[in-house]
Design a protein around this motif. Structure first.
Motif, short mmCIF file in Angstrom:
data_model
loop_
_atom_site.label_atom_id
_atom_site.label_comp_id
_atom_site.label_asym_id
_atom_site.label_seq_id
_atom_site.Cartn_x
_atom_site.Cartn_y
_atom_site.Cartn_z
N GLU A 11 -4.38 -11.37 3.24
CA GLU A 11 -5.84 -11.45 3.18
C GLU A 11 -6.43 -10.08 2.87
N LEU A 12 -5.93 -9.05 3.53
CA LEU A 12 -6.45 -7.70 3.28
C LEU A 12 -6.11 -7.23 1.87
N ALA A 13 -4.95 -7.62 1.36
CA ALA A 13 -4.50 -7.16 0.04
C ALA A 13 -5.13 -7.93 -1.11
N ILE A 21 2.03 -2.43 -2.50
CA ILE A 21 1.10 -1.80 -1.54
C ILE A 21 1.90 -1.11 -0.45
N GLY A 22 1.27 -0.14 0.17
CA GLY A 22 1.81 0.48 1.37
C GLY A 22 1.13 -0.15 2.58
N VAL A 65 5.68 -2.37 -0.39
CA VAL A 65 6.13 -3.76 -0.44
C VAL A 65 5.38 -4.46 -1.58
N LEU A 66 5.91 -5.58 -2.02
CA LEU A 66 5.18 -6.37 -3.00
C LEU A 66 3.87 -6.84 -2.39
N ASN A 67 2.82 -6.79 -3.17
CA ASN A 67 1.51 -7.25 -2.70
C ASN A 67 1.58 -8.76 -2.46
N PRO A 68 1.50 -9.21 -1.21
CA PRO A 68 1.64 -10.65 -0.93
C PRO A 68 0.51 -11.48 -1.53
#
Length: 73
Positions: A11-13, A21-22, A65-68
């Motif tokens: 949700e944040l991403a 993203i980190g 990590v990959l942006n979920p």
């Protein structure tokens, strides 16, 4: 930077256009001597990380990590 209590990383991403993203927590930022302050930006959850140098920030956000939010498309 995105920050909100109760939202998932996906949700944040969702407003972040990048494929990677980190991820860290406010607690980890504060433990390193920094702070996270809500600021205006791309989304309602935008925040600014303060009082850390680039190396400290990199250490907190690595590995990426990959942006979920992008994986769900």
């Amino acid at each position: 930077m995105e920050c909100a209590v109760g939202l998932s990383i996906a949700e944040l991403a969702s407003s972040i256009p990048h494929g990677q993203i980190g991820v860290t927590t406010v607690g980890e930022v504060r433990q390193a001597g920094g702070d996270v302050i809500r600021t205006s930006g791309r989304s309602a959850n935008h925040a600014t990380l303060r009082s850390l140098n680039p190396q400290q920030v990199s250490q907190l956000l690595t590995p990426t990590v990959l942006n979920p939010a992008k994986q769900q498309l």
